[in-house]
Design a protein around this motif. Structure first.
Motif, mmCIF file in Angstrom:
data_model
loop_
_atom_site.group_PDB
_atom_site.id
_atom_site.type_symbol
_atom_site.label_atom_id
_atom_site.label_comp_id
_atom_site.label_asym_id
_atom_site.label_seq_id
_atom_site.Cartn_x
_atom_site.Cartn_y
_atom_site.Cartn_z
ATOM 1 N N PRO A 365 0.834 -1.209 0.000
ATOM 2 C CA PRO A 365 0.000 0.000 0.000
ATOM 3 C C PRO A 365 0.864 1.253 0.000
ATOM 4 N N ALA A 366 0.923 1.938 -1.121
ATOM 5 C CA ALA A 366 1.766 3.132 -1.221
ATOM 6 C C ALA A 366 1.366 4.186 -0.201
ATOM 7 N N ASP A 367 0.080 4.223 0.156
ATOM 8 C CA ASP A 367 -0.397 5.228 1.100
ATOM 9 C C ASP A 367 0.216 5.036 2.489
ATOM 10 N N GLU A 368 0.601 3.801 2.812
ATOM 11 C CA GLU A 368 1.248 3.536 4.102
ATOM 12 C C GLU A 368 2.565 4.303 4.225
ATOM 13 N N PHE A 369 3.216 4.540 3.114
ATOM 14 C CA PHE A 369 4.530 5.177 3.125
ATOM 15 C C PHE A 369 4.481 6.584 2.532
ATOM 16 N N ARG A 370 3.321 7.226 2.656
ATOM 17 C CA ARG A 370 3.175 8.575 2.114
ATOM 18 C C ARG A 370 3.868 9.610 2.987
ATOM 19 N N SER A 371 4.156 9.270 4.256
ATOM 20 C CA SER A 371 4.773 10.236 5.161
ATOM 21 C C SER A 371 5.693 9.519 6.137
ATOM 22 N N VAL A 372 6.481 10.312 6.862
ATOM 23 C CA VAL A 372 7.395 9.773 7.854
ATOM 24 C C VAL A 372 7.522 10.787 8.976
ATOM 25 N N TYR A 373 7.897 10.293 10.154
ATOM 26 C CA TYR A 373 7.866 11.095 11.373
ATOM 27 C C TYR A 373 9.220 11.049 12.076
ATOM 28 N N ALA A 374 9.625 12.173 12.683
ATOM 29 C CA ALA A 374 10.844 12.226 13.486
ATOM 30 C C ALA A 374 10.633 13.211 14.627
ATOM 31 N N GLU A 375 11.559 13.195 15.580
ATOM 32 C CA GLU A 375 11.392 14.015 16.774
ATOM 33 C C GLU A 375 12.746 14.414 17.329
ATOM 34 N N LEU A 376 12.723 15.336 18.294
ATOM 35 C CA LEU A 376 13.939 15.803 18.949
ATOM 36 C C LEU A 376 13.563 16.361 20.312
ATOM 37 N N GLY A 377 14.464 16.229 21.283
ATOM 38 C CA GLY A 377 14.271 16.858 22.584
ATOM 39 C C GLY A 377 14.085 15.859 23.711
ATOM 40 N N PHE A 378 14.671 16.205 24.888
ATOM 41 C CA PHE A 378 14.561 15.312 26.042
ATOM 42 C C PHE A 378 13.421 15.703 26.973
ATOM 43 N N GLY A 379 12.776 16.887 26.746
ATOM 44 C CA GLY A 379 11.621 17.254 27.550
ATOM 45 C C GLY A 379 11.777 18.590 28.251
ATOM 46 N N GLY A 380 10.786 18.910 29.064
ATOM 47 C CA GLY A 380 10.782 20.177 29.774
ATOM 48 C C GLY A 380 10.561 21.350 28.843
ATOM 49 N N LEU A 381 10.763 22.548 29.384
ATOM 50 C CA LEU A 381 10.660 23.743 28.572
ATOM 51 C C LEU A 381 11.967 23.989 27.825
ATOM 52 N N PRO A 382 11.890 24.557 26.659
ATOM 53 C CA PRO A 382 13.142 24.902 25.972
ATOM 54 C C PRO A 382 13.824 26.080 26.670
ATOM 55 N N TYR A 383 15.150 25.989 26.810
ATOM 56 C CA TYR A 383 15.898 27.090 27.389
ATOM 57 C C TYR A 383 15.970 28.256 26.412
ATOM 58 N N GLY A 384 16.058 29.453 26.978
ATOM 59 C CA GLY A 384 16.129 30.657 26.166
ATOM 60 C C GLY A 384 17.529 30.924 25.663
ATOM 61 N N GLU A 385 17.605 31.880 24.723
ATOM 62 C CA GLU A 385 18.851 32.191 24.038
ATOM 63 C C GLU A 385 19.940 32.679 24.981
ATOM 64 N N ASP A 386 19.562 33.398 26.052
ATOM 65 C CA ASP A 386 20.544 34.005 26.947
ATOM 66 C C ASP A 386 20.790 33.190 28.209
ATOM 67 N N GLU A 387 20.224 31.989 28.284
ATOM 68 C CA GLU A 387 20.380 31.177 29.497
ATOM 69 C C GLU A 387 21.626 30.303 29.426
ATOM 70 N N ARG A 388 22.283 30.124 30.573
ATOM 71 C CA ARG A 388 23.440 29.246 30.708
ATOM 72 C C ARG A 388 23.170 28.313 31.891
#
Length: 491
Positions: A365-388
């Motif tokens: 079934p070509a429709d089964e392979f019409r898309s693909v999924y990926a992810e990134l991140g370990f969780g929590g809120l994303p840190y801001g640009e100026d945070e250390r």
């Protein structure tokens, strides 16, 4: 299938290889002629993706057949958190296979679970005896501090890790009972940093004629705070790194050719032993590399095609020859595919989809392979640009880790469907790209009303993938209905 007819399986994995850096993929330099010839004798996927562009999560997804949020391995340091059912090595062991690793592991697999293991990382061997010259070379690698070498490596090719890894793999073949099929994970730590290569490979690709990056540091900075933070981090640790892009790319291409030549050497040895015709090859990488795009090196921020799209080639018994497919596939699909190719059931809890009928030229079934999924991140809120954050323990000192508390914070998910790509994060920020018109994802169409229909369709497709890849383990009283071949769209 009779056990004696089962093919040997060689899973070739490079580390941090972009999908678009070979001639067959349209790159103007011929970096991997042997792999391209292997693809011509088999099936090459142009839209293969990693479940997460990070080493350990990607490798754990391959062997478990589960996406990182289900496997629970969402960062390089989290391999002991693995949550899985029967995995690929256990499935092959039950089918009578010997299990070998030659090269980089960086997964939850343990040496004692393998019949043979020659283990390496980016700065040398871990459990293999070394000559004095090899020890000196490993110290040289360590001294490069994961940077870009500006001179040829002052050691012969035989000291390079791909040559030593193939030497160990050949030894495994030669000392093995030929009556038993084998599974070899032939896993190269390159072309991952440190970016170095000896002659003749150092001069093979002239740095002055290197194809220029398609994007600039300004393009990267425009993509958001994490991208700017990463640029600042690298510049603080490696002042002037952007000016190294020609040498960086030339070394990267030279490393690819060195790997390719060693793979040719290994295949020729199999042929000399009468094993080549009954060996199934699977060639992939765990994720890509910026290679200078967006003013960045290595990996670490976002889900751009340069990181998430990976090479994938299948060749050997049970695989159609001379086929190029644009179906959307994942590293997570490799386990269920190999299971079906050796006549084993796909365990419940495996989320990948079998490619076996597709590889064999059968209906699917070509429709089964019409898309693909990926992810990134370990969780929590994303840190801001100026945070250390204090937990960013790798920030101080002469080196840095691009996979750090800041760049890996939060959660981001993506779906690729045909020419379109949608990215969505835990703060509700979205990105929409037309990859045919904008392959480097520079024009975000999320708020463009003219593309509202595409945004809605891909948002729904991402929701479908998110639900589909929820963790089904463990089971208790009730009997789950399994999808044949792992296909949710069989008709």
């Amino acid at each position: 299938m009779n056990r004696h007819q089962r093919p040997n399986i060689v899973l070739i994995m490079t580390d941090q290889q972009r999908a678009d850096f070979t001639a067959a993929a349209g790159f103007p330099l011929d970096t991997m002629p042997f792999i391209d010839s292997l693809a011509a004798r088999g099936t090459r996927f142009t839209r293969a993706y990693t479940p997460m562009p990070t080493c350990a999560p990607a490798r754990c997804s391959l062997f478990s057949g589960r996406w990182p949020h289900a496997s629970r391995v969402r960062e390089n340091w989290g391999i002991n958190a693995i949550r899985r059912t029967t995995d690929l090595p256990e499935t092959l062991r039950a089918q009578g296979y010997a299990l070998w690793l030659a090269g980089k592991n960086h997964s939850y697999l343990r040496r004692e679970e393998l019949d043979a293991c020659a283990s390496y990382m980016h700065t040398g061997s871990l459990n293999v005896e070394r000559s004095a010259q090899e020890e000196a070379f490993d110290r040289y690698l360590d001294g490069l501090d994961h940077g870009v070498a500006t001179e040829p490596a002052p050691f012969p090719v035989d000291c390079q890790l791909p040559a030593r890894i193939v030497r160990d793999a050949i030894s495994m073949v030669d000392t093995h009972d030929a009556a038993q099929p084998f599974f070899l994970w032939l896993s190269f730590p390159e072309p991952h940093n440190p970016y170095q290569v000896p002659e003749p490979y150092f001069s093979l690709f002239d740095e002055q004629t290197m194809p220029e990056p398609a994007t600039t540091a300004a393009d990267g900075a425009a993509k958001g705070p994490k991208w700017r933070w990463m640029q600042t981090l690298i510049e603080e640790k490696r002042p002037g790194y952007r000016e190294q892009w020609r040498r960086y790319r030339a070394n990267y291409c030279g490393m690819l050719r060195l790997i390719d030549d060693q793979l040719r050497r290994f295949a020729q040895h199999l042929e000399s032993q009468g094993l080549l015709d009954n060996t199934l090859f699977v060639f992939v990488s765990d994720h890509g590399d910026y290679a200078g795009d967006y003013g960045l090196q290595r990996k670490g921020v976002g889900l751009p095609e340069t990181l998430v799209r990976v090479p994938m080639v299948w060749a050997g018994p049970g695989v159609e020859a001379g086929v190029v497919r644009d179906d959307h596939v994942s590293l997570a699909d490799i386990f269920p595919t190999l299971a079906e190719m050796v006549g084993a059931p796909i365990p419940y809890g495996v989320q990948g989809r079998s490619l076996q009928p597709m590889l064999a030229g059968e209906a699917y079934p070509a429709d089964e392979f019409r898309s693909v999924y990926a992810e990134l991140g370990f969780g929590g809120l994303p840190y801001g640009e100026d945070e250390r954050p204090e937990l960013h323990f790798d920030y101080a000192g002469p080196s840095f880790d691009e996979l750090n508390t800041v760049t890996q914070s939060g959660k981001v998910k993506m779906v690729r469907w045909g020419r379109w790509k949608l990215v969505y994060d835990s703060l509700g920020q979205g990105e929409l790209y037309d990859l045919e018109a904008d392959p480097y994802e520079l024009t975000n169409l999320w708020d463009d009303t003219a593309h509202a229909a595409q945004r809605a369709a891909l948002t729904e497709e991402l929701l479908r993938w998110t639900i589909r890849t929820e963790d089904d383990l463990p089971t208790a009283k009730y009997l789950p209905k399994q999808a044949e071949h792992g296909w949710y769209r069989p008709g």
